[in-house]
Design an enzyme around this catalytic site. Structure first.
Site, short mmCIF file in Angstrom:
data_model
loop_
_atom_site.label_atom_id
_atom_site.label_comp_id
_atom_site.label_asym_id
_atom_site.label_seq_id
_atom_site.Cartn_x
_atom_site.Cartn_y
_atom_site.Cartn_z
CD GLU A 1 -13.99 -7.58 -0.60
OE1 GLU A 1 -14.65 -8.29 -1.38
OE2 GLU A 1 -13.80 -7.89 0.59
CB CYS B 1 -17.19 -8.10 -8.78
SG CYS B 1 -18.20 -7.87 -7.32
P1 NAD Z 1 -9.64 -0.82 -11.40
O1 NAD Z 1 -8.79 -1.75 -10.62
O2 NAD Z 1 -9.23 -0.35 -12.72
O3 NAD Z 1 -9.88 0.53 -10.55
C1 NAD Z 1 -10.34 0.52 -9.23
C2 NAD Z 1 -9.70 1.68 -8.51
O4 NAD Z 1 -8.30 1.52 -8.56
C3 NAD Z 1 -10.04 3.03 -9.11
O5 NAD Z 1 -10.33 3.93 -8.06
C4 NAD Z 1 -8.77 3.41 -9.85
O6 NAD Z 1 -8.54 4.80 -9.90
C5 NAD Z 1 -7.70 2.72 -9.04
N1 NAD Z 1 -6.55 2.37 -9.86
C6 NAD Z 1 -6.55 2.01 -11.16
N2 NAD Z 1 -5.28 1.75 -11.57
C7 NAD Z 1 -4.49 1.94 -10.49
C8 NAD Z 1 -3.08 1.82 -10.27
N3 NAD Z 1 -2.25 1.48 -11.24
N4 NAD Z 1 -2.60 2.06 -9.02
C9 NAD Z 1 -3.44 2.42 -8.01
N5 NAD Z 1 -4.78 2.55 -8.18
C10 NAD Z 1 -5.29 2.32 -9.39
O7 NAD Z 1 -11.03 -1.52 -11.39
P2 NAD Z 1 -12.35 -1.03 -12.05
O8 NAD Z 1 -12.18 -1.08 -13.52
O9 NAD Z 1 -12.80 0.25 -11.42
O10 NAD Z 1 -13.35 -2.18 -11.57
C11 NAD Z 1 -13.46 -3.38 -12.24
C12 NAD Z 1 -12.81 -4.53 -11.49
O11 NAD Z 1 -13.14 -4.49 -10.12
C13 NAD Z 1 -13.30 -5.87 -11.99
O12 NAD Z 1 -12.22 -6.74 -12.07
C14 NAD Z 1 -14.27 -6.32 -10.92
O13 NAD Z 1 -14.46 -7.71 -10.83
C15 NAD Z 1 -13.62 -5.77 -9.70
N6 NAD Z 1 -14.60 -5.59 -8.67
C16 NAD Z 1 -14.55 -6.37 -7.56
C17 NAD Z 1 -15.52 -6.24 -6.59
C18 NAD Z 1 -15.52 -7.07 -5.33
O14 NAD Z 1 -16.29 -6.75 -4.44
N7 NAD Z 1 -14.71 -8.11 -5.23
C19 NAD Z 1 -16.54 -5.32 -6.75
C20 NAD Z 1 -16.55 -4.54 -7.90
C21 NAD Z 1 -15.57 -4.67 -8.85
#
Ligand code: NAD
Length: 476
Positions: free
Chosen positions: A228, A262
């Site tokens: 997602e 998002c």
């Molecule tokens: P992010 O990808 O930085 O982090 C999300 C999760 O991934 C966290 O738990 C984090 O610890 C983990 N993570 C971060 N870097 C990682 C890596 N290198 N390897 C493995 N895991 C890792 O995202 P965020 O900043 O928490 O959220 C923002 C993003 O999420 C935006 O792009 C937003 O659009 C998207 N989002 C999508 C939805 C959806 O339903 N499609 C919902 C909410 C947010």
């Protein structure tokens, strides 16, 4: 590397978890799943009922945590976080027996006689990694689906919403045994350590960039994965719908959670002749919602952390700000901001904004729209404000996107009868309600045959000619 407390080892709070502990955790989940594979639907439903009860008891703790992590107004915390999860639980409690029942399908004449079924089976151990922007809802809603479908869950919430993580641990440990649902707190490195294990399913919500890392890790074990991901959701306005109401709805969807949604409208694409009037209406609606200075509004949130705050400030550099632009770094306040016609190669247009900056682009022809929507393809959501059916249908049918709303924004998310997910850059797979159950279940087809009819022709030595077979097949 930070490894913090987990439900898995509740008595060893704050004790570092190493990768062998993660392997043990995975093994404990595997053993739990193996032992309880035939776990009755009643047990699942009872736990979902208990979860609902505990959520009610902990309502204030949830609101407090969201306030501390995101300064989320209670109204938003209730409507966009808690309520959504309660509705998801209700849908599972009400429908789980029906969704999980074996489904009879008609058999193929080639197999006559047979009884054909579809069985919904849990995958097993699910790894969930969740983001910070709706840290409660985007964690609990997929978890309800995974648990309801009979899986175990190891959850890694976002390190950027630590207060909500603590409440999640509190709630989940009060409802589920440790090796049915566990929470592992930590950063990206912890997520990577978890991703090294072989899971039966991975459900990831977060940025597109990290989504690719997750997909690669899943590919290593050929683990099915739902992603997602982020969105750059356009909002096309042709001026035929009431402009003030259009502006009100865009302002609501854009500035909810301080733009960190998002499916928030990422940018507006408005017909040139209506641009000035729309901008005026947007400004009026911003001030109606948050006053002339949103910093003083109790209904306006804050940016999650300094890194994201700085990214948004950088996005705004060298742009033509036509409204807002006020920032206060020490309290991570970033005011509602409108930007006129950013260049197509600027970060405001090329990257997901994920904050309270709304670029206004204009168009004259369908070709102009096509140019933008082709460049910024596969958004998570697509919004069009119009009364012109032909225009609406042309846009909806011509462009791929995760989901769409005509004459409003965000609201498709709230209907559990609609699948929620992206396409291409915005994600893989979709969930909510029955779609969550199906997503988290492996559909196992089973054909039961009897022995009373056994056409000898299918066995070697085969008939010399296939013409008789072709004639029969033509008639069935
Ligand atoms: P992010 O990808 O930085 O982090 C999300 C999760 O991934 C966290 O738990 C984090 O610890 C983990 N993570 C971060 N870097 C990682 C890596 N290198 N390897 C493995 N895991 C890792 O995202 P965020 O900043 O928490 O959220 C923002 C993003 O999420 C935006 O792009 C937003 O659009 C998207 N989002 C999508 C939805 C959806 O339903 N499609 C919902 C909410 C947010």
């Amino acid at each position: 590397m930070q490894f913090f407390s987990s439900i898995f080892k509740p008595k060893k709070e704050n004790k570092a978890m190493n990768s062998s502990m993660i392997t043990d955790l995975k093994e404990a989940h595997y053993q739990f799943f193996k032992a309880h594979k035939k776990q009755s639907l009643k047990v699942r439903i009872d736990h979902l009922k208990k979860l609902k009860k505990v959520l009610n008891e902990k309502e204030q703790d949830i609101f407090n945590a969201l306030d501390r992590d995101l300064k989320k107004p209670v109204f938003e915390s209730f409507t966009s976080e808690l309520l959504m999860v309660q509705k998801e639980i209700d849908a599972f409690i009400k429908n789980l027996k029906e969704w999980a029942a074996p489904k009879r399908v008609s058999g193929s004449l080639l197999n006559f006689p047979s009884q054909d079924f579809l069985l919904s089976e849990p995958y097993g151990t699910v790894l969930m990694i969740s983001p910070w922007n709706y840290p409660f809802q985007l964690t609990m809603a997929p978890l309800v689906g995974a648990v309801g479908a009979g899986n175990t869950v190891v959850l890694k919430p976002s390190e950027s919403a630590p207060h909500t993580s603590k409440v999640l641990i509190d709630i989940l440990s009060a409802v589920f045994p440790n090796d049915w649902v566990s929470v592992v707190e930590g950063d990206a490195q912890v997520a990577q350590a978890l991703l090294k294990e072989r899971w039966d399913y991975i459900f990831y919500t977060g940025s597109t960039q990290v989504g690719k890392i997750v997909a690669k890790a899943a590919a290593e074990h050929l683990t099915p994965v739902t992603l997602e991901l982020g969105g750059k959701s356009p909002c096309v306005v042709d001026g035929t719908a009431p402009l003030q109401k259009t502006a009100r709805r865009i302002v609501w969807g854009k500035f909810l959670n301080c733009g960190q949604t998002c499916i928030a409208p990422d940018y507006v694409l408005v017909k040139s002749e209506h641009k000035d009037a729309l901008i005026q209406a947007l400004i009026e609606e911003i001030e109606k919602a948050f006053g002339v200075d949103a910093q003083n509004s109790k209904d306006y949130g804050r940016i999650i952390h300094e890194k994201h705050f700085k990214k948004l400030e950088a996005d705004l550099k060298n742009q033509k700000t036509i409204y807002g632009g006020k920032t206060v770094a020490k309290e991570l306040f970033f005011g509602p901001t409108l930007v006129d016609q950013p260049a197509m190669d600027s970060s405001l247009i090329q990257d997901e904004i994920f904050g309270p900056i709304l670029p206004i682009l204009s168009y004259d022809t369908l070709e102009d729209i096509d140019e933008v929507l082709t460049e910024l393809k596969n958004p998570l959501a697509f919004y069009v404000f119009s009364q012109n059916k032909k225009f609406i249908n042309t846009l909806i049918q011509n462009y791929p996107f995760g989901g769409s709303v005509v004459n409003d924004v965000l609201v498709h998310f709230t209907n559990p009868k609609l699948p929620f997910g992206g396409i291409g850059n915005s994600g893989v797979g979709a969930y909510h309600g029955k779609y969550s159950f199906d997503l988290m279940s492996h559909t196992k087809p089973v054909v039961k045959r009897s022995f009373w009819l056994d056409l000898p022709q299918r066995y070697a030595p085969y008939p010399k000619s296939i013409s008789l077979l072709k004639n029969i097949l033509k008639r069935v």
